[in-house]
Design an enzyme around this catalytic site. Structure first.
Site, PDB file in Angstrom:
ATOM      1  N   ALA A  70      30.471 -30.452   0.899  1.00  0.00           N
ATOM      2  CA  ALA A  70      29.245 -31.241   1.057  1.00  0.00           C
ATOM      3  C   ALA A  70      28.006 -30.396   0.737  1.00  0.00           C
ATOM      4  CB  ALA A  70      29.183 -31.823   2.455  1.00  0.00           C
ATOM      5  N   HIS A  71      26.863 -31.015   0.895  1.00  0.00           N
ATOM      6  CA  HIS A  71      25.587 -30.430   0.462  1.00  0.00           C
ATOM      7  C   HIS A  71      25.281 -29.077   1.109  1.00  0.00           C
ATOM      8  CE1 HIS A  71      23.547 -31.234   4.309  1.00  0.00           C
ATOM      9  NE2 HIS A  71      24.438 -32.207   4.383  1.00  0.00           N
ATOM     10  N   ASP A  72      24.660 -28.229   0.344  1.00  0.00           N
ATOM     11  CA  ASP A  72      24.108 -26.955   0.825  1.00  0.00           C
ATOM     12  C   ASP A  72      25.159 -25.984   1.348  1.00  0.00           C
ATOM     13  OD1 ASP A  72      21.176 -27.498   0.489  1.00  0.00           O
ATOM     14  OD2 ASP A  72      21.696 -29.165   1.809  1.00  0.00           O
TER      15      ASP A  72
END
Ligand SMILES: CC(C)(COP(=O)(O)OP(=O)(O)OC[C@H]1O[C@@H](n2cnc3c(N)ncnc32)[C@H](O)[C@@H]1OP(=O)(O)O)[C@@H](O)C(=O)NCCC(=O)NCCS
Length: 152
Positions: A70-72
């Protein structure tokens, strides 16, 4: 391309090839790679995996089929994500950490360098470098086996 599963062995192979070696970055055509995902030299995403956005994949990292990142998230050099690993947002996997098949990691967790996470574990707290954790929730175990050729 270095098709070497164990992170330590992969690191030794890179060192043995010297500073003139150049490495391909491999992203399987079935992988979904979103915006601002940076994949380092020698890293391999070797099947249908999903990396959403704003992710760093370090040099010679290995992402197996079925993973979702997922993000980051930040994946360090030489880390291994086993098949179907699921990372929530803002997870950091430090250099060489090895996550077994089906591991899930909660948001913001940091898994320390060369740590090992056993198959099926759910990691909800940070993992110290070099530690082996297993279970739900993941907790450290003392291991009988110590060496570079960790069980895959
Ligand atoms: C965590 C792991 C590295 C431990 O290997 P090991 O050091 O040889 O450990 P052992 O098999 O001696 O097990 C030690 C203890 O941990 C337990 N254990 C090991 N792996 C476990 C796991 N994934 N989940 C829960 N418990 C686990 C064992 O039951 C044993 O407990 P006991 O002492 O009460 O009997 C290994 O079991 C594992 O899960 N590897 C992941 C492999 C993988 O998914 N690779 C993907 C390749 S693509």
């Amino acid at each position: 391309m270095l098709a070497v599963g164990d992170g330590r062995a992969r690191q030794r192979a890179v060192a043995s090839l010297g500073s003139n070696a150049r490495f391909a970055t491999v992203i399987h055509p079935a992988a979904t790679v979103g915006p601002r995902v940076v994949v380092g030299a020698g890293a391999m995403i070797i099947g249908p995996a999903s990396l959403t956005s704003d992710i760093e994949v370090g040099a010679h990292a290995l992402v197996n089929p079925g993973c979702t990142v997922a993000h980051d998230c930040v994946l360090g050099a030489y880390c291994n994500l086993g098949p179907s690993v699921a990372l929530a947002g803002r997870v950091t996997i430090e250099e060489g950490a090895n996550l077994g098949v089906g591991v899930s990691v909660a948001p913001g967790v940091v898994i320390g360098a060369w740590a090992i996470v056993g198959a099926g574990a759910v990691v909800i707290r940070n993992v110290d470098a070099g530690t082996t954790v297993v279970g739900v929730p993941a907790r450290p175990i003392a291991r009988k086996f110590v060496g570079s050729a960790d069980p895959q």
